[in-house]
Design an enzyme around this catalytic site. Structure first.
Site, PDB file in Angstrom:
ATOM      1  N   GLU A  74       0.829  -1.211   0.000  1.00 21.34           N
ATOM      2  CA  GLU A  74       0.000   0.000   0.000  1.00 21.34           C
ATOM      3  C   GLU A  74       0.863   1.261   0.000  1.00 21.34           C
ATOM      4  OE1 GLU A  74      -3.842  -0.332   2.571  1.00 21.34           O
ATOM      5  OE2 GLU A  74      -2.433  -1.872   3.223  1.00 21.34           O
ATOM      6  N   ASP A 101       3.897   1.565  -1.229  1.00 22.48           N
ATOM      7  CA  ASP A 101       4.475   1.727  -2.567  1.00 22.48           C
ATOM      8  C   ASP A 101       3.450   2.254  -3.565  1.00 22.48           C
ATOM      9  OD1 ASP A 101       6.863   0.884  -1.630  1.00 22.48           O
ATOM     10  OD2 ASP A 101       6.677  -1.178  -2.359  1.00 22.48           O
ATOM     11  N   LEU A 155      34.828  17.988  20.390  1.00 28.02           N
ATOM     12  CA  LEU A 155      34.712  17.809  21.829  1.00 28.02           C
ATOM     13  C   LEU A 155      36.089  17.509  22.393  1.00 28.02           C
ATOM     14  CD1 LEU A 155      31.648  15.410  21.811  1.00 28.02           C
ATOM     15  CD2 LEU A 155      31.676  17.665  22.863  1.00 28.02           C
ATOM     16  N   GLU A 215      25.150  11.038  26.925  1.00 29.73           N
ATOM     17  CA  GLU A 215      24.707  10.526  25.616  1.00 29.73           C
ATOM     18  C   GLU A 215      25.745   9.575  25.056  1.00 29.73           C
ATOM     19  OE1 GLU A 215      24.343  13.855  22.995  1.00 29.73           O
ATOM     20  OE2 GLU A 215      22.910  14.857  24.303  1.00 29.73           O
ATOM     21  N   LYS A 241      28.337   8.511  22.136  1.00 29.08           N
ATOM     22  CA  LYS A 241      29.115   9.205  21.109  1.00 29.08           C
ATOM     23  C   LYS A 241      29.082   8.329  19.863  1.00 29.08           C
ATOM     24  CE  LYS A 241      33.367  11.806  20.483  1.00 29.08           C
ATOM     25  NZ  LYS A 241      33.545  11.492  19.072  1.00 29.08           N
ATOM     26  N   ASP A 254      29.666   6.930  16.277  1.00 25.56           N
ATOM     27  CA  ASP A 254      30.854   6.924  15.433  1.00 25.56           C
ATOM     28  C   ASP A 254      30.424   7.005  13.971  1.00 25.56           C
ATOM     29  OD1 ASP A 254      33.464   6.834  14.751  1.00 25.56           O
ATOM     30  OD2 ASP A 254      33.747   4.703  15.160  1.00 25.56           O
ATOM     31  N   LYS A 307      27.326  16.312  28.890  1.00 22.85           N
ATOM     32  CA  LYS A 307      27.076  17.729  28.630  1.00 22.85           C
ATOM     33  C   LYS A 307      26.386  18.361  29.838  1.00 22.85           C
ATOM     34  CE  LYS A 307      26.370  16.747  23.718  1.00 22.85           C
ATOM     35  NZ  LYS A 307      25.412  16.556  22.628  1.00 22.85           N
ATOM     36  N   LYS A 321      36.084   8.441  25.891  1.00 23.75           N
ATOM     37  CA  LYS A 321      36.209   7.477  24.784  1.00 23.75           C
ATOM     38  C   LYS A 321      36.508   6.087  25.324  1.00 23.75           C
ATOM     39  CE  LYS A 321      38.121   9.311  20.971  1.00 23.75           C
ATOM     40  NZ  LYS A 321      37.878   9.258  19.518  1.00 23.75           N
ATOM     41  N   CYS A 360      49.207 -16.721  -8.390  1.00 22.77           N
ATOM     42  CA  CYS A 360      47.990 -17.265  -7.797  1.00 22.77           C
ATOM     43  C   CYS A 360      48.299 -18.512  -6.971  1.00 22.77           C
ATOM     44  CB  CYS A 360      46.977 -17.599  -8.901  1.00 22.77           C
ATOM     45  SG  CYS A 360      45.486 -18.376  -8.262  1.00 22.77           S
ATOM     46  N   CYS A 384      46.571 -21.634  -8.912  1.00 23.51           N
ATOM     47  CA  CYS A 384      46.898 -22.110 -10.260  1.00 23.51           C
ATOM     48  C   CYS A 384      48.249 -21.605 -10.746  1.00 23.51           C
ATOM     49  CB  CYS A 384      45.799 -21.732 -11.246  1.00 23.51           C
ATOM     50  SG  CYS A 384      45.781 -19.970 -11.632  1.00 23.51           S
ATOM     51  N   CYS A 428      43.766 -12.874 -10.178  1.00 23.90           N
ATOM     52  CA  CYS A 428      44.302 -13.959 -10.994  1.00 23.90           C
ATOM     53  C   CYS A 428      43.474 -13.916 -12.268  1.00 23.90           C
ATOM     54  CB  CYS A 428      44.110 -15.300 -10.292  1.00 23.90           C
ATOM     55  SG  CYS A 428      44.337 -16.694 -11.421  1.00 23.90           S
ATOM     56  N   CYS A 469      41.516 -21.541 -13.418  1.00 21.85           N
ATOM     57  CA  CYS A 469      41.834 -21.488 -11.991  1.00 21.85           C
ATOM     58  C   CYS A 469      40.687 -22.128 -11.192  1.00 21.85           C
ATOM     59  CB  CYS A 469      42.054 -20.031 -11.592  1.00 21.85           C
ATOM     60  SG  CYS A 469      42.455 -19.798  -9.866  1.00 21.85           S
TER      61      CYS A 469
HETATM   62  S1  IVH Z   1      28.012  17.240  20.654  1.00 19.10           S
HETATM   63  C1  IVH Z   1      30.413  21.256  20.302  1.00 19.10           C
HETATM   64  N1  IVH Z   1      27.102  14.833  20.948  1.00 19.10           N
HETATM   65  O1  IVH Z   1      31.728  13.935  17.967  1.00 19.10           O
HETATM   66  C2  IVH Z   1      30.428  19.835  20.049  1.00 19.10           C
HETATM   67  N2  IVH Z   1      28.835  15.169  19.370  1.00 19.10           N
HETATM   68  O2  IVH Z   1      34.339  15.507  18.597  1.00 19.10           O
HETATM   69  C3  IVH Z   1      29.090  19.356  19.698  1.00 19.10           C
HETATM   70  N3  IVH Z   1      29.499  13.155  18.157  1.00 19.10           N
HETATM   71  O3  IVH Z   1      31.782  16.378  15.512  1.00 19.10           O
HETATM   72  C4  IVH Z   1      29.071  17.928  19.496  1.00 19.10           C
HETATM   73  N4  IVH Z   1      28.086  11.791  19.136  1.00 19.10           N
HETATM   74  O4  IVH Z   1      30.282  14.437  15.106  1.00 19.10           O
HETATM   75  C5  IVH Z   1      27.974  15.605  20.298  1.00 19.10           C
HETATM   76  N5  IVH Z   1      26.168  12.745  21.316  1.00 19.10           N
HETATM   77  C6  IVH Z   1      27.034  13.516  20.657  1.00 19.10           C
HETATM   78  C7  IVH Z   1      27.902  13.015  19.672  1.00 19.10           C
HETATM   79  C8  IVH Z   1      28.793  13.871  19.043  1.00 19.10           C
HETATM   80  C9  IVH Z   1      29.034  11.889  18.219  1.00 19.10           C
HETATM   81  C10 IVH Z   1      30.580  13.608  17.253  1.00 19.10           C
HETATM   82  C11 IVH Z   1      30.239  14.825  16.470  1.00 19.10           C
HETATM   83  C12 IVH Z   1      31.321  15.813  16.685  1.00 19.10           C
HETATM   84  C13 IVH Z   1      32.383  14.999  17.346  1.00 19.10           C
HETATM   85  C14 IVH Z   1      33.036  15.867  18.388  1.00 19.10           C
END
Ligand code: IVH
Length: 672
Positions: free
Chosen positions: A38, A40, A86, A115, A117, A119, A292, A316, A410, A413, A428, A434
């Site tokens: 639906e 789509d 950060l 929060e 972080k 990646d 924060k 980290k 290889c 072979c 190869c 092969c």
């Molecule tokens: S706050 C003023 N919150 O980490 C900085 N950053 O080194 C505001 N990142 O460029 C960033 N998770 O890409 C914030 N929960 C989070 C995050 C986060 C990943 C990354 C972000 C930023 C880098 C800072």
């Protein structure tokens, strides 16, 4: 049924609202209110209306989700609020010191937000009056690139907000490549004989820079939003983020402990410890947590250093590593001849699994590590399937240990390996002689998405090849019951099943037969497009380069690969053999009722007495005609019912396109 522009406008609006809502429910809230079918259907209706009335197609239409917009060069945009980084630490003591400093600077009444972080890749998205305006990458922090078309394809990024949103603001977050989508992409690349991507973050970044947004749409990126800029909030960051959730954003959920608020250092530590342990269960990569200060007033008081805010700090995680010994480097040969170096390790436990092997990717990666015999190595594993070696403990290297050099021929072979210009992997090129390439191609041929031969697996293919009973995929169909039952471990029943499975596979539709041939870069989707465009095997084998690149999703690389495949005599023989066996060699098409409309591009407009618009379109196709959405000089004629829109009429007259009435059209298809 045909619509006036006003009617269409109402319908476009209604459909957009509905699709935006359903999209949010599905991707952000995990609720499906309607079936895919639906959904789509509605999307298709909207796409059709936008073709018919291009002026009604908005920049933020839900149809943008599927991509298609091409960005030749990403515009540079200066950030309204610089994108800072950060300050970060790996030490819990430093988190305690940071918290102490905050106390000294702003007093005792402090709330903290913890929060994850993420990646991934940072993104800033601006909204004006509730609609997506543009998305900009971090760049150098001061200016970034406008990647709007690509970000619009990310389903969790709302194009239209709801609720009580501020008139203009920027929201910042992280675009991530969830492990599942990333591994799926790599699996697909492996099937197509393409080099694998090394990790989700870099791949997310590369994906965002794609010029063709439909590629981005197909990859399954996701986005978490963690900061609202340009709005005066009474309360703090935590409340702002939760608020953003009510406007339609995918935000970190407190219920899953992705975000939490605390007023003590022990609360912060609990969060750190919780995620240090649980992070491996997350469906995406994180590299730490971010703490924060919640209150915006306190944030302002604390201010910034040159590079980063004083009110936030990242803790980290040490990436989990294991130390083990390199036993040997072996080389796998894929069905396309691509060579993958593999480190065989003394088994070691890492992040809950036993690791015995790690991919070394290619020669350059191997050289970077400068591996020597029996090296003690550090192994890491994200959520990706393949663990990787990130370093060598040189101190433990024996003085006389020999360096491990990349092979030149290889391992299967003996053919000299070739590295094509601009590519990182070796091949190869002895594809016809092969063994693992031959069996790899046959295994691909019988696989589920290709010929799906029941009762036949990899091991049997290898056995049949070793015994000299098959040399290519077509030989499978010449196997006899006697040959099979004489094989080791093959009972009568299995032999019969296998023969039955082969017989059944003759019904597999043409696009899958084409995919089964294992032409380099021709995956499932491309095979479908090519089959649909050229209709049968002969046409594909004889197609010119221009014809091939004219097909949707077929670029230079694929066109050349298709032509090269069929230039090889052996491949042509296999195809001829498969044809004699009776595999499906052409697209199955509904029998045409006539070909009176062959070669005609027809626009349908207005309301009809004897049939609905869809019925009319089906009739056009059944008589060999092609339905097109809008009038151009190439339009053969228009079938006009009642209430044909005045702008269409005008356009038809301007271009001198013939207009047929319903009656005239009926007479035409009846051959009068
Ligand atoms: S706050 C003023 N919150 O980490 C900085 N950053 O080194 C505001 N990142 O460029 C960033 N998770 O890409 C914030 N929960 C989070 C995050 C986060 C990943 C990354 C972000 C930023 C880098 C800072």
């Amino acid at each position: 049924m045909t619509m006036t522009k006003q009617e269409a406008e109402i319908r476009v609006h209604k459909l957009s609202e509905l699709l935006n809502h359903l999209n949010h429910q599905y991707y952000v809230e995990n609720i499906s209110e309607v079936s895919d079918f639906e959904y789509d259907k509605m999307l298709k209706e909207l796409q059709d209306l936008e073709v018919m009335f291009p002026e009604l197609a908005s920049e933020n239409s839900p149809t943008k989700r599927v991509g298609g917009d091409i960005t030749k060069k990403f515009a540079t945009i200066v950030h309204e609020y610089p994108m800072l980084s950060l300050s970060n630490t790996y030490s819990q003591e430093e988190i305690i010191e940071w918290e102490n400093r905050i106390h000294k600077l702003v007093g005792n009444n402090i709330e903290y937000v913890c929060e994850l972080k993420y990646d991934g890749v940072a993104i800033g998205i601006r909204y004006d009056n509730g609609t997506f305006t543009r998305a900009v990458t971090r760049g150098d922090g001061t200016k970034g690139e406008d990647v709007s078309a690509n970000v619009k394809t990310i389903r969790t990024v709302p194009l239209q907000l709801h609720g009580n949103f501020p008139p203009t603001f920027e929201i910042r977050g992280e675009i991530i490549f969830p492990f599942e989508a990333f591994n799926k992409l790599n699996k697909q690349r492996e099937d197509e004989g393409e080099e694998l991507f090394a990790n989700p973050r870099n791949t997310a970044s590369g994906t965002l820079k794609q010029q063709d947004s439909s590629i981005v749409a197909s990859r399954g990126l996701d986005c978490f939003l963690y900061g609202v800029y340009g709005v005066d909030f009474e309360e703090g960051h935590y409340e702002a983020v939760l608020d953003a959730g009510t406007w339609g954003f995918k935000i970190p959920t407190p219920q899953k402990n992705y975000i939490t608020k605390t007023n003590s250092i022990s609360g912060i530590m609990d969060f750190i410890h919780y995620w240090d342990e649980k992070r491996h269960d997350l469906p995406f990569a994180v590299d730490g947590v971010v703490i924060k200060v919640n209150s915006f007033a306190q944030q302002e008081e604390l201010g910034y250093t040159a590079k980063s805010p004083r009110w936030a700090i990242a803790f980290k995680f040490e990436t989990e590593q294991a130390i083990t010994t390199l036993e040997e480097v072996t080389y796998q040969v894929g069905r396309t001849g691509a060579i993958t170096p593999v480190a065989n390790l003394t088994p070691v436990s890492l992040g809950g699994t036993i690791v015995k092997r790690a991919s070394l990717y290619n020669e350059d990666q191997m050289n970077k590590l400068d591996l020597h015999e029996k090296d003690v190595v550090f192994v890491e594993k994200g959520g990706e399937i393949i663990p990787k070696i990130v370093g060598v403990d040189i101190k433990q290297r024996k003085p006389n240990a020999q360096r491990i050099n990349y092979i030149t021929s290889c391992p299967e072979c003996g053919t000299a390996l070739k590295r094509f210009e601009g590519e990182a992997i070796h091949y190869c090129t002895n594809d016809l002689g092969c063994p693992p390439q031959i069996t790899g191609r046959i295994i691909h041929f019988i696989s589920r998405k290709a010929m799906d031969v029941e009762g036949l697996g990899e091991e049997t293919i290898e056995q049949l090849f070793r015994e000299g009973l098959i040399h290519n995929s077509a030989d499978l169909y010449e196997l006899t019951f006697d040959q099979l039952v004489n094989l080791e471990r093959m009972a009568e029943k299995s032999a019969n099943n296998l023969l039955e499975g082969l017989e059944k596979s003759k019904q597999v539709p043409f696009e899958r037969v084409l995919f089964a041939l294992g032409i380099r870069y021709v995956g499932e989707t491309v095979a479908k497009k090519v089959a649909k465009a050229l209709k049968n095997m002969d046409a594909i084998m004889q197609a010119s380069y221009d014809q091939l690149i004219g097909i949707d999703e077929v670029g230079e690389k694929i066109a050349i690969a298709i032509q090269q495949h069929f230039e090889q005599a052996e491949n042509r023989e296999i195809v001829a053999h498969l044809q004699r066996i009776g595999l499906t060699f052409e697209i199955e098409e509904k029998q045409l009722e006539s070909n009176v409309l062959e070669g005609k591009s027809i626009v349908v407009s207005g309301v009809f007495q004897s049939f609905s618009r869809d019925e009319l379109k089906a009739i056009i196709e059944a008589h060999g005609g092609k339905n097109v959405g809008s009038i151009s000089a190439k339009t053969s004629f228009i079938v006009a019912g009642e209430n044909m829109g005045p702008s269409k009429l005008q356009k038809a007259q301007d271009l001198g396109v013939q207009i047929l009435s319903e009656e005239e059209f009926k007479q035409l298809i009846e051959g009068k």
